[in-house]
Design a protein around this motif. Structure first.
Motif, PDB file in Angstrom:
ATOM      1  N   GLN A  55      16.663  -5.629  -3.236  1.00 39.30           N
ATOM      2  CA  GLN A  55      15.851  -4.951  -2.233  1.00 39.30           C
ATOM      3  C   GLN A  55      14.355  -5.088  -2.526  1.00 39.30           C
ATOM      4  O   GLN A  55      13.526  -4.730  -1.715  1.00 39.30           O
ATOM      5  CB  GLN A  55      16.193  -3.447  -2.171  1.00 39.30           C
ATOM      6  N   HIS A  56      14.020  -5.552  -3.700  1.00 33.71           N
ATOM      7  CA  HIS A  56      12.623  -5.606  -4.147  1.00 33.71           C
ATOM      8  C   HIS A  56      11.852  -6.678  -3.389  1.00 33.71           C
ATOM      9  O   HIS A  56      12.304  -7.806  -3.299  1.00 33.71           O
ATOM     10  CB  HIS A  56      12.583  -5.894  -5.647  1.00 33.71           C
ATOM     11  N   PRO A  57      10.673  -6.335  -2.845  1.00 32.75           N
ATOM     12  CA  PRO A  57       9.932  -7.311  -2.045  1.00 32.75           C
ATOM     13  C   PRO A  57       9.127  -8.322  -2.862  1.00 32.75           C
ATOM     14  O   PRO A  57       8.657  -9.310  -2.319  1.00 32.75           O
ATOM     15  CB  PRO A  57       8.977  -6.435  -1.228  1.00 32.75           C
ATOM     16  N   ARG A  98       9.969   3.665  -1.942  1.00 44.68           N
ATOM     17  CA  ARG A  98       8.896   3.314  -0.992  1.00 44.68           C
ATOM     18  C   ARG A  98       9.474   2.612   0.234  1.00 44.68           C
ATOM     19  O   ARG A  98       9.074   2.871   1.362  1.00 44.68           O
ATOM     20  CB  ARG A  98       7.855   2.424  -1.670  1.00 44.68           C
ATOM     21  N   SER A  99      10.438   1.732   0.003  1.00 44.33           N
ATOM     22  CA  SER A  99      11.059   1.015   1.119  1.00 44.33           C
ATOM     23  C   SER A  99      11.805   1.973   2.047  1.00 44.33           C
ATOM     24  O   SER A  99      11.734   1.853   3.261  1.00 44.33           O
ATOM     25  CB  SER A  99      12.027  -0.041   0.601  1.00 44.33           C
ATOM     26  N   ALA A 104      12.010   5.059   7.174  1.00 40.75           N
ATOM     27  CA  ALA A 104      12.164   6.359   7.833  1.00 40.75           C
ATOM     28  C   ALA A 104      11.005   6.654   8.784  1.00 40.75           C
ATOM     29  O   ALA A 104      11.159   7.409   9.730  1.00 40.75           O
ATOM     30  CB  ALA A 104      12.273   7.457   6.781  1.00 40.75           C
ATOM     31  N   GLY A 105       9.861   6.040   8.512  1.00 44.25           N
ATOM     32  CA  GLY A 105       8.706   6.244   9.378  1.00 44.25           C
ATOM     33  C   GLY A 105       8.003   7.554   9.111  1.00 44.25           C
ATOM     34  O   GLY A 105       8.360   8.303   8.192  1.00 44.25           O
ATOM     35  N   PRO A 106       6.996   7.847   9.890  1.00 43.25           N
ATOM     36  CA  PRO A 106       6.216   9.055   9.669  1.00 43.25           C
ATOM     37  C   PRO A 106       7.033  10.316   9.969  1.00 43.25           C
ATOM     38  O   PRO A 106       7.902  10.321  10.823  1.00 43.25           O
ATOM     39  CB  PRO A 106       5.050   8.934  10.662  1.00 43.25           C
TER      40      PRO A 106
END
Length: 107
Positions: A55-57, A98-99, A104-106
């Protein structure tokens, strides 16, 4: 070795291949390590770690952390390897969190 695969993939700009190699690092490390401390840290969570690392960018960060762990193992410094593995898990978990927040958005 898998670190060489990750390094080469990063040099070629192949992020997918680098992430796959980084994810496999843990399995390879357990196979070659004779460190009970390192095995006790990684073995129970290896499958989850592999998923998490995919999952790590930024596979460059993973590669650097993996290289440091491998260096400690080669040097026979089990305590340092376990310390680095713990830090590696923390940074990967932070990235995952963080992802999730971004998805989830604001609010």
């Amino acid at each position: 070795m898998v670190l060489g695969e990750a390094r080469d993939a990063l040099a070629e700009g192949d992020v997918e291949a680098a992430v796959r190699a980084d994810a496999r690092f843990h399995t390879v490390l357990l196979q070659v390590s004779r460190s009970p401390a390192l095995q006790s840290v990684l073995e129970p969570v290896n499958d989850r770690l592999q998923w998490l690392l995919r999952q790590h960018p930024d596979p460059q960060v993973l590669y650097e952390e993996h290289r440091a762990i491998a260096d400690a193992v080669r040097a026979g410094d089990a305590e340092r390897a376990a310390e680095l593995a713990g830090q590696h898990l923390r940074t990967s978990r932070q990235q995952y969190e963080r992802s999730v927040r971004a998805l989830a958005g604001p609010g």
